[in-house]
Write an enzyme that holds these catalytic residues in place. Sequence first.
Site, mmCIF file in Angstrom:
data_model
loop_
_atom_site.group_PDB
_atom_site.id
_atom_site.type_symbol
_atom_site.label_atom_id
_atom_site.label_comp_id
_atom_site.label_asym_id
_atom_site.label_seq_id
_atom_site.Cartn_x
_atom_site.Cartn_y
_atom_site.Cartn_z
ATOM 1 N N LYS A 132 0.948 -1.072 -0.156
ATOM 2 C CA LYS A 132 -0.081 -0.011 -0.149
ATOM 3 C C LYS A 132 0.961 1.172 0.034
ATOM 4 O O LYS A 132 0.776 2.241 -0.673
ATOM 5 C CB LYS A 132 -1.062 0.123 1.249
ATOM 6 N N ASN A 133 1.985 1.220 0.817
ATOM 7 C CA ASN A 133 2.794 2.542 0.802
ATOM 8 C C ASN A 133 3.813 2.622 -0.080
ATOM 9 O O ASN A 133 4.359 3.678 0.191
ATOM 10 C CB ASN A 133 3.302 2.379 2.568
ATOM 11 N N CYS A 140 -5.009 8.203 9.797
ATOM 12 C CA CYS A 140 -5.427 7.521 10.802
ATOM 13 C C CYS A 140 -5.368 8.433 12.310
ATOM 14 O O CYS A 140 -4.647 9.409 12.293
ATOM 15 C CB CYS A 140 -4.086 6.407 11.147
ATOM 16 N N ARG A 177 -0.495 14.677 12.855
ATOM 17 C CA ARG A 177 0.080 14.220 11.848
ATOM 18 C C ARG A 177 0.541 15.614 10.863
ATOM 19 O O ARG A 177 0.259 15.957 9.801
ATOM 20 C CB ARG A 177 -0.799 13.309 10.784
ATOM 21 N N ASP A 200 4.476 0.247 12.243
ATOM 22 C CA ASP A 200 3.345 -0.325 11.626
ATOM 23 C C ASP A 200 3.488 -1.548 11.953
ATOM 24 O O ASP A 200 2.092 -2.309 11.750
ATOM 25 C CB ASP A 200 3.376 -0.062 10.131
ATOM 26 N N ARG A 241 -8.767 -0.595 4.796
ATOM 27 C CA ARG A 241 -7.690 0.460 4.153
ATOM 28 C C ARG A 241 -6.550 -0.081 3.721
ATOM 29 O O ARG A 241 -5.874 0.289 2.967
ATOM 30 C CB ARG A 241 -7.440 1.777 5.221
HETATM 31 C C1 EPZ Z 1 4.217 6.918 6.310
HETATM 32 O O1 EPZ Z 1 3.655 7.851 6.687
HETATM 33 C C2 EPZ Z 1 3.351 5.540 6.240
HETATM 34 N N1 EPZ Z 1 2.152 6.015 5.282
HETATM 35 C C3 EPZ Z 1 3.016 5.248 7.382
HETATM 36 O O2 EPZ Z 1 1.910 4.087 7.389
HETATM 37 C C4 EPZ Z 1 4.149 4.850 8.519
HETATM 38 O O3 EPZ Z 1 3.943 4.536 9.699
HETATM 39 C C5 EPZ Z 1 5.008 5.940 8.613
HETATM 40 O O4 EPZ Z 1 5.490 6.343 7.166
HETATM 41 C C6 EPZ Z 1 6.231 5.638 9.614
HETATM 42 O O5 EPZ Z 1 7.003 4.578 8.777
HETATM 43 C C7 EPZ Z 1 2.382 5.826 4.115
HETATM 44 O O6 EPZ Z 1 3.609 5.509 3.494
HETATM 45 C C8 EPZ Z 1 1.279 6.212 3.244
HETATM 46 P P1 EPZ Z 1 6.366 9.917 8.580
HETATM 47 P P2 EPZ Z 1 4.020 9.257 7.100
HETATM 48 O O7 EPZ Z 1 6.380 11.259 7.886
HETATM 49 O O8 EPZ Z 1 4.528 9.655 5.675
HETATM 50 C C9 EPZ Z 1 6.432 13.182 12.138
HETATM 51 C C10 EPZ Z 1 0.198 2.600 7.672
HETATM 52 O O9 EPZ Z 1 -0.077 2.005 8.772
HETATM 53 N N2 EPZ Z 1 6.500 14.343 11.032
HETATM 54 O O10 EPZ Z 1 7.698 9.105 8.299
HETATM 55 O O11 EPZ Z 1 3.103 10.281 7.383
HETATM 56 C C11 EPZ Z 1 5.303 12.379 12.255
HETATM 57 O O12 EPZ Z 1 4.323 13.193 12.848
HETATM 58 C C12 EPZ Z 1 0.793 4.142 7.873
HETATM 59 O O13 EPZ Z 1 0.172 2.339 6.601
HETATM 60 C C13 EPZ Z 1 6.465 15.625 11.342
HETATM 61 O O14 EPZ Z 1 6.781 15.873 12.580
HETATM 62 O O15 EPZ Z 1 5.134 9.115 8.299
HETATM 63 C C14 EPZ Z 1 5.451 11.244 12.828
HETATM 64 O O16 EPZ Z 1 5.390 11.304 14.440
HETATM 65 C C15 EPZ Z 1 0.354 4.706 9.265
HETATM 66 N N3 EPZ Z 1 6.297 16.481 10.065
HETATM 67 C C16 EPZ Z 1 6.951 10.932 12.231
HETATM 68 O O17 EPZ Z 1 7.287 12.125 11.694
HETATM 69 C C17 EPZ Z 1 6.099 16.096 9.051
HETATM 70 O O18 EPZ Z 1 6.350 17.106 8.009
HETATM 71 C C18 EPZ Z 1 6.781 9.857 10.968
HETATM 72 O O19 EPZ Z 1 5.881 10.352 10.239
HETATM 73 C C19 EPZ Z 1 5.976 14.527 8.730
HETATM 74 C C20 EPZ Z 1 5.983 13.896 9.822
#
Ligand code: EPZ
Length: 421
Positions: free
Chosen positions: A26-27, A120, A125, A308, A400
């Site tokens: 998915k990701n 989610c 986020r 995840d 999802r």
């Molecule tokens: C991706 O989300 C995945 N989703 C998530 O999978 C996964 O949990 C996550 O990466 C971490 O591996 C997709 O790829 C569609 P991040 P993403 O930006 O990109 C903070 C699932 O279950 N952050 O790496 O949103 C954020 O709040 C989903 O399939 C900022 O502070 O994750 C979090 O605490 C859930 N500012 C951490 O970084 C930003 O601008 C990781 O977020 C962006 C993120």
Amino acid sequence: MLPGMDKFLITGGKPLQGTVRIAGAKNATLPVMAATLLSPGVSEIHDVPDLRDVRKMKDILTILGAKIESGPSWCRVDASHITSSQVPERLMREMRSSVFIMGALLGRQGAVKLSYPGGCAIGPRPIDLHLKGLASLGARISERHGYIIAEAKKLQGSDIHLDFPSVGATENIMMAAVLADGVTVIRNAAKEPEVVDLQNFLNKMGARIRGAGTDTIKIEGVSTLGSASHNVIPDRIEAGTFMVAAAMTGGDVYLENVIAEHNEPVTAKLREAGAFVEPVGDKVHVWAKGRLTAVDVKTLPYPGYPTDMQPQTMAMLSGAAGTSVIIENIFANRFKHVDELRRMGAQISIEGRAAVIRGVERLSGAAVEASDLRAGVALVLAGLVAEGQTVVDHIYHIDRGYEGLEHKLAALGAQVQRLQK
Ligand code: EPZ
């Protein structure tokens, strides 16, 4: 039938046995679909999982003017005429991954308007790292009435250091940079396999990207991109979920369509807990005898233990012998499944980002509710081992990210069925 009202009814106690095929990731699918907007050509994506989030992304691309044809596990995207730069709020709120659209639309159209993304319920986020990165490339970003507007006549390559190796920010900046003037370097980039898959797709379209999978990614801007055909990588989180399910039910399962290296963190942890994991060609064989032992886990960016997989791992450790500690370092509020596991008899206490799990002999079936994608599947796994029946409600969250979960589990011998209202 209202899909949002479906529930799963599970009767615990059956070890999983047999072979399960893992779907495309998915990701990886979501950013690759967003990336098709960068090219006026026709792109084909294969091994596409049939998920609500993928259908939502197709809706968004269609509203933006792309023409999409789909089959059982493929889609063809003709993005030659993109007629809009605005993603409707309704669709934005439903899926955080719509934020990937920003980089691609900015690169292609020089403008993008979207409302703050939904997603989610796993804590705030923010997308500050995305916006900082796009601003470094010369985008003018304004936020008004809950909308974000980004504009740039022509993006300029830049040297960007991410405060945190955010997966989404890395992918968004990559997509914006491929058509920018000059060279962009992303430092402290996310190293997840899905980032590598996006690089590979973009390079097939004619981009010039190097370094995905390491913490430094270099993108040389090109003037235009062409068409490409791509098979997305297997879903390492779906694979991890079935590996954990096999181990905690004392089962014996073969997984097909996996890249063993992507599952390394989960493989190592399962072995530490007393399960057996053996790569066999392009399959992985997972089995366990008797009760697993407690282990400690801390979630980290790849190649650390995947966040995840945290809820599923907690379900497994709820029945392991001994006391485990899980530290959730990635998301601020990813313990929504704890209360529901407690309803099933789990002994878990939370101290900030740490969860202390005292393994119990056996969980007991109960009525529980999914709060997000992975928390939901964790409750299904708990139901597989619990004494008696478990009903998991709000399983639209699970739909999802898991294609036909109940069918795959039933094919492995689990007693699970979908109750439709
Ligand atoms: C991706 O989300 C995945 N989703 C998530 O999978 C996964 O949990 C996550 O990466 C971490 O591996 C997709 O790829 C569609 P991040 P993403 O930006 O990109 C903070 C699932 O279950 N952050 O790496 O949103 C954020 O709040 C989903 O399939 C900022 O502070 O994750 C979090 O605490 C859930 N500012 C951490 O970084 C930003 O601008 C990781 O977020 C962006 C993120």
